[in-house]
Write an enzyme that holds these catalytic residues in place. Structure first.
Site, short mmCIF file in Angstrom:
data_model
loop_
_atom_site.label_atom_id
_atom_site.label_comp_id
_atom_site.label_asym_id
_atom_site.label_seq_id
_atom_site.Cartn_x
_atom_site.Cartn_y
_atom_site.Cartn_z
N TRP A 138 0.82 -1.22 0.00
CA TRP A 138 0.00 0.00 0.00
C TRP A 138 0.84 1.26 0.00
O TRP A 138 0.58 2.20 -0.74
CB TRP A 138 -1.00 -0.03 1.16
N ASP A 193 -1.93 6.32 6.56
CA ASP A 193 -2.97 5.45 6.04
C ASP A 193 -3.24 4.39 7.11
O ASP A 193 -2.41 3.51 7.33
CB ASP A 193 -2.52 4.80 4.72
N LYS A 215 -12.71 -1.94 5.95
CA LYS A 215 -11.95 -2.92 6.71
C LYS A 215 -12.46 -2.98 8.14
O LYS A 215 -12.88 -4.02 8.61
CB LYS A 215 -10.45 -2.57 6.72
C1 LIG Z 1 -7.63 -1.57 1.41
C2 LIG Z 1 -6.55 -0.59 1.56
C3 LIG Z 1 -6.38 0.47 0.65
C4 LIG Z 1 -7.24 0.63 -0.58
O1 LIG Z 1 -8.52 1.01 -0.27
P1 LIG Z 1 -9.58 1.32 -1.42
O2 LIG Z 1 -10.81 1.59 -0.64
O3 LIG Z 1 -9.69 0.11 -2.29
O4 LIG Z 1 -9.13 2.51 -2.17
C5 LIG Z 1 -5.35 1.36 0.88
N1 LIG Z 1 -4.55 1.25 1.95
C6 LIG Z 1 -4.69 0.25 2.84
C7 LIG Z 1 -3.77 0.18 4.01
C8 LIG Z 1 -5.69 -0.69 2.68
O5 LIG Z 1 -5.83 -1.69 3.57
#
Ligand SMILES: *Cc1c(COP(=O)(O)O)cnc(C)c1O
Length: 365
Positions: free
Chosen positions: A102, A177, A201
């Site tokens: 990511w 993030d 998530k």
């Molecule tokens: C799932 C995830 C993303 C991507 O998220 P989207 O909603 O598909 O844009 C980005 N960063 C992390 C850490 C993730 O777990």
């Protein structure tokens, strides 16, 4: 009806209580004669739902008053572009710590909007650890420093909160993030300039992205940043410059209420520690399975593991599914298995997984 133990990395399992409440309110929310999906986002009812969700999130994470909470769309991947567009400003440089898939993606996207400097990388470890802050090499005057505090795919979680004051860069805002571990553990929001997370998530339905941003970082967007993605515009309009993802905000709000009923983030963190310990202790004691992440940096939320004999992978997945344990296949870039055990996964679900794994190993070893 029978529900499975769902170990999906995302969209992921939601608390059953929340789903039941959403179902009960589907046709008629609190006597409104309509469901939340059908309401005007500017009406009294939805305005109250959104305000409550925001207040509860603020309380759960103890968000200081000089931070704004934005409800956005586009997911975390859109934020990879929206963040540099909003924050890179005249400095034109931002620093990135890369610890897996990511953050690698975030760094690449930022290069479209300015100079993205690699401050540290866990690549030499095969993305199984987090480089210690002492090894971070910041650029001269970056607009921010980016981290992904839980790498969902690799199962690598920061064992510390980045505190740039400790390495002589107190003035550089940290952008994090936290998509896959927000609300799973206590954090000190004041250590960050901006925190963001896709909802699917650990919060609620896909389609909602949460941004928590320090007020002094508003108003720095590039001239060509789309108005609808300008943090300042969103903050000024209470996240309702355009139509927000109303139903996703409502369900996220139900999850926040559920978290409060569990005792808040501290109580949920204790449960997450117990869940992760159960699974990692089992993996470490086994000579049939293994986890390859540096023990100090193992994620409490996403647990990748391997069968030492890969030839048994397909049988493992088929038998797990038949036993009601689903979505255990690892990400294609890592292989093997991955169990995502977010807040909504109870200890009983992890126990069921461990029991199955022990039994499978006994039969196949
Ligand atoms: C799932 C995830 C993303 C991507 O998220 P989207 O909603 O598909 O844009 C980005 N960063 C992390 C850490 C993730 O777990």
């Amino acid at each position: 009806m029978s529900r499975v133990w769902n170990f999906s990395a995302g969209p992921a399992a939601l608390p059953e209580e929340v789903l039941r409440q959403a179902a009960a309110e589907m046709l008629d929310w609190h006597g409104a004669g309509m469901g939340v999906m059908e309401m005007s986002h500017r009406g009294e009812a939805f305005t109250a739902i959104a305000a409550q969700a925001e207040a509860d999130l603020r309380e759960l994470l103890a968000v200081p008053t000089n931070y704004r909470i934005l409800f956005m769309q586009g997911g975390a991947i859109a934020l990879n572009a929206i963040i540099p567009m909003n924050l890179i400003g005249d400095k034109g440089v931002a620093d990135y710590v890369v610890t897996g898939s990511w953050s690698t993606k975030s760094l690449k996207e930022a290069r479209k909007y300015g100079e993205a400097h690699l401050a540290a990388s866990a690549e030499p470890s095969g993305f199984t650890s987090v480089p210690p802050m002492a090894a971070w090499r910041l650029s001269h005057d970056p607009a921010y420093l980016f981290v992904c505090t839980n790498e969902t795919i690799g199962g690598v979680e920061y064992p510390f909160e980045p505190d740039l004051a400790g390495i002589g860069h107190a003035e550089v805002p940290v952008v994090a993030d936290m998509s896959s571990h927000i609300l799973s553990r206590a954090i000190d929001v004041s250590k960050y300039g901006l925190i963001f997370a896709g909802a699917q998530k650990n919060i609620g339905p896909a389609g909602l992205t949460i941004v928590i941003v320090r007020e002094d970082l508003l108003g720095r967007a590039m001239p060509h940043c789309p108005t609808v993605f300008d943090f300042k515009v969103l903050a000024e309009h209470g996240s309702m410059y355009n139509t927000p993802p109303t139903y996703a905000i409502y369900v996220a709000g139900l999850v926040f209420q559920w978290l409060k009923r569990q005792g808040g983030v501290a109580a949920v963190e204790a449960s997450n520690v117990a869940k992760a310990k159960l699974l990692y202790d089992f993996l470490d004691a086994s000579d049939f399975y293994e986890n390859r992440v540096d023990p100090a940096c193992r994620s409490r939320m996403n647990v990748p593991f391997f069968l030492k004999d890969e030839a048994l992978d397909a049988a493992f997945l088929a038998e797990a599914t038949a036993a009601g344990l689903v979505q255990l296949k690892g990400h294609k870039s890592v292989g093997g298995m991955r169990a995502s055990i977010y807040n909504a996964m109870p200890l009983a679900g992890v126990q069921a997984l461990v029991d199955f794994m022990r039994d499978f190993a006994a039969r196949k070893a």
